[in-house]
Motif scaffolding. Structure first.
Motif, short mmCIF file in Angstrom:
data_model
loop_
_atom_site.label_atom_id
_atom_site.label_comp_id
_atom_site.label_asym_id
_atom_site.label_seq_id
_atom_site.Cartn_x
_atom_site.Cartn_y
_atom_site.Cartn_z
N ARG A 1 -16.78 -15.17 6.81
CA ARG A 1 -17.30 -15.84 5.87
C ARG A 1 -16.99 -15.91 4.33
NH1 ARG A 1 -22.08 -12.19 5.35
NH2 ARG A 1 -20.71 -10.77 7.05
N ASP A 2 -16.33 -14.95 4.12
CA ASP A 2 -15.59 -15.19 2.73
C ASP A 2 -14.19 -14.93 2.50
OD1 ASP A 2 -15.50 -12.34 2.95
OD2 ASP A 2 -16.62 -11.83 1.25
N ASN A 3 -13.43 -14.96 3.77
CA ASN A 3 -11.95 -14.89 4.22
C ASN A 3 -11.58 -13.65 3.41
OD1 ASN A 3 -9.78 -16.02 5.57
ND2 ASN A 3 -9.37 -17.36 3.84
N HIS A 4 -12.06 -12.61 3.41
CA HIS A 4 -11.72 -11.26 2.98
C HIS A 4 -11.15 -10.38 4.03
CE1 HIS A 4 -11.69 -7.90 0.20
NE2 HIS A 4 -12.35 -7.31 0.99
N VAL A 5 -10.08 -9.74 3.79
CA VAL A 5 -9.74 -8.68 4.92
C VAL A 5 -9.66 -7.60 4.23
CG1 VAL A 5 -7.55 -8.17 5.96
CG2 VAL A 5 -7.91 -10.40 5.54
N ASP A 6 -10.44 -6.53 5.30
CA ASP A 6 -10.63 -5.07 4.93
C ASP A 6 -9.50 -4.34 5.62
OD1 ASP A 6 -12.73 -5.15 3.01
OD2 ASP A 6 -14.17 -5.33 4.77
N VAL A 7 -8.69 -3.53 4.80
CA VAL A 7 -7.74 -2.83 5.63
C VAL A 7 -7.92 -1.25 5.48
CG1 VAL A 7 -5.24 -2.52 5.72
CG2 VAL A 7 -6.06 -4.73 5.38
N ILE A 8 -7.85 -0.47 6.45
CA ILE A 8 -7.86 0.88 6.42
C ILE A 8 -6.63 1.41 6.88
CG2 ILE A 8 -9.16 3.00 7.11
CD1 ILE A 8 -11.66 1.02 7.46
N LEU A 9 -5.92 2.49 6.11
CA LEU A 9 -4.97 3.21 6.56
C LEU A 9 -5.26 4.64 6.49
CD1 LEU A 9 -3.43 0.71 5.34
CD2 LEU A 9 -1.38 1.78 5.14
N GLU A 10 -4.95 5.30 7.74
CA GLU A 10 -5.27 6.73 8.06
C GLU A 10 -4.08 7.46 8.45
OE1 GLU A 10 -9.95 6.72 8.94
OE2 GLU A 10 -8.69 6.07 10.64
N ALA A 11 -3.99 8.51 7.88
CA ALA A 11 -2.73 9.46 8.58
C ALA A 11 -3.31 10.04 9.83
CB ALA A 11 -2.83 10.79 7.54
N ASP A 12 -2.34 9.99 10.71
CA ASP A 12 -2.68 10.20 12.24
C ASP A 12 -2.27 11.35 12.42
OD1 ASP A 12 -3.44 9.92 14.86
OD2 ASP A 12 -1.56 9.45 15.45
N ASP A 13 -3.19 12.44 12.49
CA ASP A 13 -2.90 13.91 12.33
C ASP A 13 -2.67 14.44 13.79
OD1 ASP A 13 -2.52 14.22 9.50
OD2 ASP A 13 -4.83 14.55 9.38
N HIS B 1 -2.25 5.16 11.26
CA HIS B 1 -3.45 4.48 12.06
C HIS B 1 -3.91 3.12 10.97
CE1 HIS B 1 -7.81 4.10 13.71
NE2 HIS B 1 -7.00 3.14 14.25
N ILE B 2 -3.70 2.04 11.41
CA ILE B 2 -4.10 0.73 10.63
C ILE B 2 -5.00 0.00 11.39
CG2 ILE B 2 -3.29 -1.37 9.53
CD1 ILE B 2 -0.47 -0.11 9.72
N GLY C 1 -8.18 -11.93 14.87
CA GLY C 1 -9.22 -11.16 14.54
C GLY C 1 -8.92 -9.81 14.25
N ASP C 2 -10.17 -8.96 14.37
CA ASP C 2 -10.13 -7.56 13.98
C ASP C 2 -8.80 -6.94 14.75
OD1 ASP C 2 -12.00 -8.25 12.39
OD2 ASP C 2 -13.57 -7.00 13.62
N GLN C 3 -8.09 -5.81 14.18
CA GLN C 3 -7.15 -5.19 14.90
C GLN C 3 -7.10 -3.78 14.63
OE1 GLN C 3 -3.20 -7.31 14.93
NE2 GLN C 3 -3.99 -8.97 14.53
N ASP C 4 -6.36 -3.09 15.38
CA ASP C 4 -6.40 -1.73 15.23
C ASP C 4 -5.11 -1.08 15.96
OD1 ASP C 4 -7.78 1.08 14.82
OD2 ASP C 4 -8.07 1.24 17.01
N TYR C 5 -4.13 -0.59 15.24
CA TYR C 5 -2.92 -0.26 15.80
C TYR C 5 -2.19 0.84 14.95
CZ TYR C 5 -0.81 -3.27 12.11
OH TYR C 5 -0.39 -3.87 10.98
N THR D 1 1.01 -1.43 -0.07
CA THR D 1 -0.01 -0.08 0.06
C THR D 1 0.92 1.30 0.06
OG1 THR D 1 -1.88 1.23 1.36
CG2 THR D 1 -0.17 0.06 2.58
N GLU D 2 0.35 2.51 0.23
CA GLU D 2 1.01 3.50 0.20
C GLU D 2 0.73 4.38 1.53
OE1 GLU D 2 -0.28 6.00 -3.04
OE2 GLU D 2 0.99 4.59 -4.55
N CYS D 3 1.92 5.22 1.93
CA CYS D 3 1.61 5.93 3.27
C CYS D 3 0.67 6.87 2.90
CB CYS D 3 2.97 6.52 3.54
SG CYS D 3 3.08 7.83 5.06
N PRO D 4 -0.29 7.18 3.53
CA PRO D 4 -1.36 8.19 3.67
C PRO D 4 -0.67 9.67 3.89
CG PRO D 4 -1.68 7.22 5.74
CD PRO D 4 -0.64 6.46 4.96
#
Length: 62
Positions: A50-62, A42-43, A26-30, A8-11
Motif C-alpha cells: 500500500r505504501d511501498n514500505h519494507v520492514d526488515v527484522i534481523l535476529e541472532a540465530d542462537d 535470521h533475516i 513478496g515477504d521473505q524469511d531466510y 544495518t548491523e550484525c545482531p
C-alpha cells in the motif's frame, strides 16, 4: 525485479553489513552468515504494498 539495499548491523557482533533484498517475491524469511563473525543471522522482511514500505527484522540465530 526490484532490489533494495539496506545497511544495518550484525545482531551478534555489531559489524556494519549491507544486505540486498529482492522484493519481487513478496515477504521473505531466510538465513545469512555475517561476513565478520560467521554467525547465522535470521533475516525476515515484509513488503507493505500500500505504501511501498519494507520492514526488515534481523535476529541472532542462537
Amino acid at each position: 525485479m526490484h532490489l533494495i539495499d539496506k545497511s544495518t548491523e550484525c545482531p551478534h557482533c555489531g559489524h556494519h553489513i549491507h544486505i540486498t533484498l529482492d522484493d519481487s517475491n513478496g515477504d521473505q524469511d531466510y538465513y545469512e552468515d555475517c561476513p565478520a563473525c560467521c554467525n547465522s543471522i535470521h533475516i525476515s522482511f515484509h513488503l507493505d504494498e500500500r505504501d511501498n514500505h519494507v520492514d526488515v527484522i534481523l535476529e541472532a540465530d542462537d
